[in-house]
Design a protein around this motif. Structure first.
Motif, PDB file in Angstrom:
ATOM      1  N   SER A 120       0.829  -1.195   0.000  1.00  0.00           N
ATOM      2  CA  SER A 120       0.000   0.000   0.000  1.00  0.00           C
ATOM      3  C   SER A 120       0.866   1.249   0.000  1.00  0.00           C
ATOM      4  N   VAL A 121       0.345   2.329  -0.592  1.00  0.00           N
ATOM      5  CA  VAL A 121       1.052   3.606  -0.601  1.00  0.00           C
ATOM      6  C   VAL A 121       0.035   4.732  -0.490  1.00  0.00           C
ATOM      7  N   ALA A 122       0.397   5.778   0.252  1.00  0.00           N
ATOM      8  CA  ALA A 122      -0.447   6.957   0.397  1.00  0.00           C
ATOM      9  C   ALA A 122       0.450   8.183   0.452  1.00  0.00           C
ATOM     10  N   LEU A 123      -0.124   9.338   0.132  1.00  0.00           N
ATOM     11  CA  LEU A 123       0.644  10.574   0.057  1.00  0.00           C
ATOM     12  C   LEU A 123       0.162  11.564   1.108  1.00  0.00           C
ATOM     13  N   ARG A 124       1.115  12.248   1.719  1.00  0.00           N
ATOM     14  CA  ARG A 124       0.780  13.327   2.642  1.00  0.00           C
ATOM     15  C   ARG A 124       0.722  14.655   1.882  1.00  0.00           C
ATOM     16  N   PRO A 125      -0.058  15.608   2.379  1.00  0.00           N
ATOM     17  CA  PRO A 125      -0.121  16.918   1.706  1.00  0.00           C
ATOM     18  C   PRO A 125       1.220  17.631   1.624  1.00  0.00           C
ATOM     19  N   ASP A 126       2.138  17.321   2.559  1.00  0.00           N
ATOM     20  CA  ASP A 126       3.446  17.985   2.543  1.00  0.00           C
ATOM     21  C   ASP A 126       4.449  17.313   1.613  1.00  0.00           C
ATOM     22  N   GLY A 127       4.024  16.295   0.881  1.00  0.00           N
ATOM     23  CA  GLY A 127       4.891  15.632  -0.090  1.00  0.00           C
ATOM     24  C   GLY A 127       5.510  14.342   0.376  1.00  0.00           C
ATOM     25  N   HIS A 128       5.400  13.996   1.666  1.00  0.00           N
ATOM     26  CA  HIS A 128       5.938  12.726   2.135  1.00  0.00           C
ATOM     27  C   HIS A 128       5.126  11.553   1.556  1.00  0.00           C
ATOM     28  N   ILE A 129       5.810  10.452   1.360  1.00  0.00           N
ATOM     29  CA  ILE A 129       5.211   9.236   0.795  1.00  0.00           C
ATOM     30  C   ILE A 129       5.222   8.163   1.877  1.00  0.00           C
ATOM     31  N   VAL A 130       4.065   7.570   2.148  1.00  0.00           N
ATOM     32  CA  VAL A 130       3.941   6.541   3.180  1.00  0.00           C
ATOM     33  C   VAL A 130       3.650   5.204   2.508  1.00  0.00           C
ATOM     34  N   VAL A 131       4.468   4.208   2.811  1.00  0.00           N
ATOM     35  CA  VAL A 131       4.345   2.884   2.201  1.00  0.00           C
ATOM     36  C   VAL A 131       4.167   1.858   3.307  1.00  0.00           C
ATOM     37  N   GLY A 132       3.310   0.878   3.079  1.00  0.00           N
ATOM     38  CA  GLY A 132       3.083  -0.159   4.072  1.00  0.00           C
ATOM     39  C   GLY A 132       3.224  -1.541   3.483  1.00  0.00           C
ATOM     40  N   GLY A 133       3.663  -2.481   4.320  1.00  0.00           N
ATOM     41  CA  GLY A 133       3.795  -3.862   3.883  1.00  0.00           C
ATOM     42  C   GLY A 133       4.185  -4.751   5.037  1.00  0.00           C
ATOM     43  N   LEU A 183      -3.178   0.797   3.900  1.00  0.00           N
ATOM     44  CA  LEU A 183      -3.092   1.928   4.810  1.00  0.00           C
ATOM     45  C   LEU A 183      -3.666   3.162   4.138  1.00  0.00           C
ATOM     46  N   ILE A 184      -4.145   4.104   4.974  1.00  0.00           N
ATOM     47  CA  ILE A 184      -4.624   5.381   4.499  1.00  0.00           C
ATOM     48  C   ILE A 184      -4.148   6.459   5.473  1.00  0.00           C
ATOM     49  N   ILE A 185      -4.131   7.699   5.026  1.00  0.00           N
ATOM     50  CA  ILE A 185      -3.760   8.820   5.880  1.00  0.00           C
ATOM     51  C   ILE A 185      -5.036   9.456   6.414  1.00  0.00           C
ATOM     52  N   ASP A 186      -5.148   9.565   7.729  1.00  0.00           N
ATOM     53  CA  ASP A 186      -6.322  10.141   8.374  1.00  0.00           C
ATOM     54  C   ASP A 186      -6.260  11.663   8.304  1.00  0.00           C
ATOM     55  N   SER A 187      -7.393  12.308   8.623  1.00  0.00           N
ATOM     56  CA  SER A 187      -7.460  13.770   8.555  1.00  0.00           C
ATOM     57  C   SER A 187      -6.536  14.440   9.557  1.00  0.00           C
ATOM     58  N   ASP A 188      -6.189  13.749  10.650  1.00  0.00           N
ATOM     59  CA  ASP A 188      -5.281  14.319  11.642  1.00  0.00           C
ATOM     60  C   ASP A 188      -3.822  13.977  11.366  1.00  0.00           C
ATOM     61  N   GLY A 189      -3.548  13.334  10.238  1.00  0.00           N
ATOM     62  CA  GLY A 189      -2.184  13.012   9.847  1.00  0.00           C
ATOM     63  C   GLY A 189      -1.690  11.655  10.282  1.00  0.00           C
ATOM     64  N   THR A 190      -2.450  10.955  11.119  1.00  0.00           N
ATOM     65  CA  THR A 190      -2.036   9.613  11.507  1.00  0.00           C
ATOM     66  C   THR A 190      -2.189   8.656  10.330  1.00  0.00           C
ATOM     67  N   THR A 191      -1.446   7.568  10.379  1.00  0.00           N
ATOM     68  CA  THR A 191      -1.548   6.514   9.368  1.00  0.00           C
ATOM     69  C   THR A 191      -2.400   5.392   9.928  1.00  0.00           C
ATOM     70  N   ASP A 192      -3.485   5.059   9.229  1.00  0.00           N
ATOM     71  CA  ASP A 192      -4.393   4.003   9.654  1.00  0.00           C
ATOM     72  C   ASP A 192      -4.126   2.747   8.834  1.00  0.00           C
ATOM     73  N   VAL A 193      -3.995   1.623   9.533  1.00  0.00           N
ATOM     74  CA  VAL A 193      -3.548   0.372   8.929  1.00  0.00           C
ATOM     75  C   VAL A 193      -4.618  -0.700   9.104  1.00  0.00           C
ATOM     76  N   ALA A 194      -4.856  -1.480   8.061  1.00  0.00           N
ATOM     77  CA  ALA A 194      -5.703  -2.668   8.141  1.00  0.00           C
ATOM     78  C   ALA A 194      -4.896  -3.880   7.726  1.00  0.00           C
ATOM     79  N   GLY A 195      -5.108  -5.001   8.422  1.00  0.00           N
ATOM     80  CA  GLY A 195      -4.398  -6.222   8.090  1.00  0.00           C
ATOM     81  C   GLY A 195      -4.868  -7.381   8.933  1.00  0.00           C
ATOM     82  N   THR A 196      -3.946  -8.274   9.220  1.00  0.00           N
ATOM     83  CA  THR A 196      -4.267  -9.502   9.947  1.00  0.00           C
ATOM     84  C   THR A 196      -3.284  -9.699  11.088  1.00  0.00           C
ATOM     85  N   TYR A 197      -3.814 -10.122  12.217  1.00  0.00           N
ATOM     86  CA  TYR A 197      -2.960 -10.467  13.362  1.00  0.00           C
ATOM     87  C   TYR A 197      -3.115 -11.959  13.619  1.00  0.00           C
TER      88      TYR A 197
END
Length: 491
Positions: A120-133, A183-197
């Motif tokens: 997964s990949v998502a972008l922040r408004p400030d240009g940072h790139i967030v990747v999950g795996g 993963l997605i970027i929340d409105s408050d800037g946190t990164t929200d993750v879905a997966g399996t435990y």
């Protein structure tokens, strides 16, 4: 902890097949300004068997960031993050490239791990790139979900993370495992993750829905686990997530019931993270048995929420027979998490998708992404992106897109301004099979949408299970903004 920059992934741009001629630019045609006739491919690095794109995001400047992985002799050995320019060419300024190598890769090696994959990949408004795996943590041998933050140039962000430059490990308890699906970027800037435990506590095994919030600096993790039943051998997997306009988190995936059958499953989590929302479904959970003739493989891989009404479109696949054959499927949940029978009845519940290519119908096999275009409030559209199968030439799998109009209180209806039928398929390789037929194998992993342009990413190969390449296709802008009869967009 080590983050290895893979600067030896020498990828070359390959030309794709030509787009279908004669189609208007606003009716499902590929975007001629992207790649070659709307398509591009990246060859896998030398010695590697697969080069797979799992997700993508579009920057405000039109560049496309792609996440995925590469493997060596069938064993995934590294995350891959690369960026395309707006015209589909490789951005050679991304990732600290040297010696002309155009792909940035991030590798978490551990004895030839088979789980080192970015999803997964998502972008922040400030240009940072967030990747999950997911990786295997070389420090303790545990399968671990990871969130990685990059600077705009593709380098690791040293200010983010709890496990070294740019990396936050969602470390499970000893003996357990954590997997990241989206993963997605929340409105408050946190990164929200879905997966399996994977829970191996108390002497029994069980897979649970896994949700976590990672702080803006990557230093704090708020985890949440949920299982649909109790006792040993639970098998619940969250595969995607979305946020409604009340800040609640909806996770979708699949659940194995008491009879051993797999059903589409969803939960809604309150934004205080302490519990599921008991007003959703039954005590916070919903399961949907599509029952198409084979009950051991129903799954929801995608979700999109209509923020004006809180209706939720869910999509994935459903088994149709005991042999494991499956059909792509979509359905609608209401705000209470119940299957909306009005929509479902109107679209022939359960709704099966059939993508088309050259007028020949084929049976779609899965939906991997749902996207809502709300530019036109009078006639919003739902786009279902996935993989379809065709038995005529070119034989094999293809990227598939179906587009529906969704006016208020009216059933799903194919948007016939899109390719004349509401559906379109995209093929890359068309390879002779030695007996006079052409074969092609293309799987869409995800899609991203911005400024009216839909970009679908995945992998393509000449033979099923053979050497694959990252591939992407972009559609020309959809002409939907002015369907409301006004001369300006209505947002």
């Amino acid at each position: 902890m080590r983050i290895h920059m893979q600067l030896t992934l020498a990828a070359i741009l390959l030309a794709g097949a030509t787009a279908h001629a004669g189609a208007p630019q606003d009716s499902g045609a590929l975007d001629a300004t992207f790649g070659t006739a709307g398509k591009m491919r990246l060859a896998n690095p030398p010695g590697n068997d697969s080069f797979v794109a799992t997700d993508a995001a579009i920057q405000p400047d039109g560049k496309t960031v792609i996440a995925g992985y590469t493997d060596y002799q069938g064993t995934p050995d590294g995350w891959v993050v690369t960026r395309l320019n707006a015209d589909g060419s490789l951005d050679t300024n991304f990732g600290g490239h040297t010696n002309g190598n155009p792909v940035a890769g991030f590798e978490f090696p551990y004895a030839g791990s088979s789980v080192n994959q970015a999803f997964s990949v998502a972008l922040r408004p400030d240009g940072h790139i967030v990747v999950g795996g997911t990786i295997i943590d070389e420090n303790n041998g545990r399968i671990t979900a990871v969130v990685l933050q990059l600077n705009a140039d593709g380098s690791a962000d040293g200010s983010f993370g709890n496990n070294g430059p740019g990396a936050t490990y969602l470390t499970p308890a000893s003996g357990d495992s954590s997997y990241l699906a989206r993963l997605i970027i929340d409105s408050d800037g946190t990164t929200d993750v879905a997966g399996t435990y994977y829970n191996n506590q108390g002497g029994f095994n069980g897979n649970q829905f896994y949700f976590a919030r990672v702080s803006t600096d990557g230093k704090t993790i708020e985890p949440f686990q949920y299982e649909f039943g109790s006792g040993p051998n639970q098998d619940d997997h969250a595969l995607n997530l979305a946020i409604d306009n009340q800040g609640r988190y909806v996770l979708v995936g699949y659940h194995r019931g008491s009879g051993g059958n797999y059903d589409c499953a969803a939960i809604r989590i309150l934004n205080n993270l302490f519990d599921v929302d008991n007003t959703f479904g039954t005590a916070g959970q919903t399961t949907v048995a599509f029952d198409l003739g084979g009950d051991d493989g129903d799954s929801c891989d995608a979700i999109a929420i209509f923020h004006g009404s809180q209706y939720m479109a869910i999509g994935g696949h459903a088994s149709v027979d005991a042999s494991g054959n499956q059909k792509a499927i979509i359905a609608m949940l209401d705000n209470n998490g119940d299957l909306d029978q009005y929509y479902s009845d109107q679209i022939g519940y359960p709704a099966r998708l059939a993508f088309t290519y050259g007028g020949a119908a084929d049976a779609a096999t899965t939906v991997s992404k749902l996207i809502i275009d709300n530019n036109d409030t009078k006639t919003p559209t739902l786009m279902a992106i996935g993989t379809g199968f065709q038995s005529s030439v070119p034989y094999g799998d293809a990227f598939g897109v179906a587009r529906f109009t969704l006016p208020a209180y009216v059933n799903f209806a194919p948007d016939t301004t899109f390719n004349g039928s509401g559906t379109q398929s995209v093929f890359f390789d068309e390879c002779p099979d030695g007996i006079g037929l052409l074969r092609t194998y293309n799987a869409a992993g995800s899609a991203t949408y911005a400024n009216g342009k839909l970009t679908v990413v995945g992998e393509t190969a000449c033979t099923s299970g053979g050497t694959s390449n990252i591939s992407a296709a972009r559609f020309a802008p959809f002409d939907v903004i002015f369907n409301n009869g006004l001369d300006f967009p209505s947002y």
